[in-house]
Design an enzyme around this catalytic site. Structure first.
Site, mmCIF file in Angstrom:
data_model
loop_
_atom_site.group_PDB
_atom_site.id
_atom_site.type_symbol
_atom_site.label_atom_id
_atom_site.label_comp_id
_atom_site.label_asym_id
_atom_site.label_seq_id
_atom_site.Cartn_x
_atom_site.Cartn_y
_atom_site.Cartn_z
ATOM 1 N N VAL A 1 0.830 -1.201 0.000
ATOM 2 C CA VAL A 1 0.000 0.000 0.000
ATOM 3 C C VAL A 1 0.878 1.271 0.000
ATOM 4 O O VAL A 1 0.508 2.288 -0.589
ATOM 5 C CB VAL A 1 -1.007 -0.050 1.177
ATOM 6 N N ASP A 2 2.027 1.195 0.611
ATOM 7 C CA ASP A 2 2.976 2.330 0.646
ATOM 8 C C ASP A 2 3.369 2.716 -0.789
ATOM 9 O O ASP A 2 3.304 3.907 -1.169
ATOM 10 C CB ASP A 2 4.205 1.889 1.452
HETATM 11 P P1 ADP Z 1 2.543 -3.939 5.881
HETATM 12 O O1 ADP Z 1 3.996 -3.872 5.459
HETATM 13 O O2 ADP Z 1 2.211 -2.980 7.015
HETATM 14 O O3 ADP Z 1 2.099 -5.353 6.145
HETATM 15 P P2 ADP Z 1 1.398 -3.939 3.190
HETATM 16 O O4 ADP Z 1 1.298 -2.777 2.276
HETATM 17 O O5 ADP Z 1 2.318 -5.045 2.787
HETATM 18 O O6 ADP Z 1 1.738 -3.343 4.643
HETATM 19 O O7 ADP Z 1 -0.030 -4.583 3.379
HETATM 20 C C1 ADP Z 1 -1.065 -4.065 4.168
HETATM 21 C C2 ADP Z 1 -2.386 -4.408 3.518
HETATM 22 O O8 ADP Z 1 -2.647 -3.447 2.486
HETATM 23 C C3 ADP Z 1 -2.418 -5.771 2.823
HETATM 24 O O9 ADP Z 1 -3.648 -6.413 3.159
HETATM 25 C C4 ADP Z 1 -2.396 -5.414 1.333
HETATM 26 O O10 ADP Z 1 -3.077 -6.370 0.532
HETATM 27 C C5 ADP Z 1 -3.132 -4.104 1.329
HETATM 28 N N1 ADP Z 1 -2.966 -3.212 0.187
HETATM 29 C C6 ADP Z 1 -1.991 -3.194 -0.761
HETATM 30 N N2 ADP Z 1 -2.229 -2.206 -1.646
HETATM 31 C C7 ADP Z 1 -3.378 -1.586 -1.262
HETATM 32 C C8 ADP Z 1 -4.163 -0.506 -1.771
HETATM 33 N N3 ADP Z 1 -3.820 0.161 -2.876
HETATM 34 N N4 ADP Z 1 -5.299 -0.141 -1.101
HETATM 35 C C9 ADP Z 1 -5.664 -0.803 0.030
HETATM 36 N N5 ADP Z 1 -4.973 -1.826 0.553
HETATM 37 C C10 ADP Z 1 -3.855 -2.220 -0.082
#
Ligand code: ADP
Length: 168
Positions: free
Chosen positions: A32-33
């Site tokens: 998501v980052d």
């Molecule tokens: P972390 O490193 O904190 O685990 P991640 O980004 O890997 O963060 O994942 C957190 C959640 O966000 C996961 O469930 C992932 O599928 C989800 N995610 C990834 N991209 C998006 C997006 N564009 N919008 C919403 N959720 C997302």
């Protein structure tokens, strides 16, 4: 305060603040980052670099939150927080609770009326989605907000949304 559970891409949400599951470097990453940085434009990375130079030379600690503008996103602010990384041995649920609670409290102090959260730590950082959902819902319910009226949990898959529905 209303809690909505939505399936979709958090970068498209028309809310005042979206929360980024960042890492301590604040300099972008995967999941998501990466999606938030891509959609917000290069100005977001510049704002994060500035924060690192000025206030967080050693990075943003786990469980803390900091705000930047949202630049090209429909939202006004991005609240960057760092959830605990299960794979790195960060297994204290208070750290996870803090990531949700501090993000919501910061959004509230900015005057946001609506805030969207992803499933912090439930992706690359490897926490059990059920623990994340329970912790997230409890943390949000415990917050004594002044301006926030709507919290959305925006989940990328139907399966993750089902887990949040079960916890709400
Ligand atoms: P972390 O490193 O904190 O685990 P991640 O980004 O890997 O963060 O994942 C957190 C959640 O966000 C996961 O469930 C992932 O599928 C989800 N995610 C990834 N991209 C998006 C997006 N564009 N919008 C919403 N959720 C997302």
């Amino acid at each position: 305060m209303r809690i909505d559970i939505v399936t979709g891409d958090i970068t498209t949400r028309r809310v005042d603040a979206i929360v980024n599951a960042a890492n301590s470097s604040l300099l972008g990453g995967g999941g998501v980052d990466g999606a938030i940085h891509l959609a917000a434009g290069p100005e977001l990375l510049e704002a994060c670099q500035e924060l690192r130079r000025k206030d967080y030379r050693d990075g943003l600690p786990v469980g803390h939150a900091v705000a930047t503008p949202a630049f090209r996103l429909p939202a006004r602010w991005v609240i960057h927080t760092v959830g605990p990384n299960w794979h790195a041995g960060q297994r204290d649920p208070d750290l996870l609770r803090s990531a949700f609670f501090e993000s919501l409290t910061l959004a509230d102090s900015l005057g946001a009326t609506s805030v969207a959260f992803p499933a912090i730590s439930a992706g690359i950082y490897g926490w059990d989605p059920r623990v994340v959902a329970r912790t997230a819902v409890d943390a949000v319910r415990e917050a004594d907000t002044q301006t926030v009226e709507l919290v959305e949990f925006v989940l990328f898959s139907e399966d993750m949304a089902d887990v949040f529905v079960a916890a709400a």
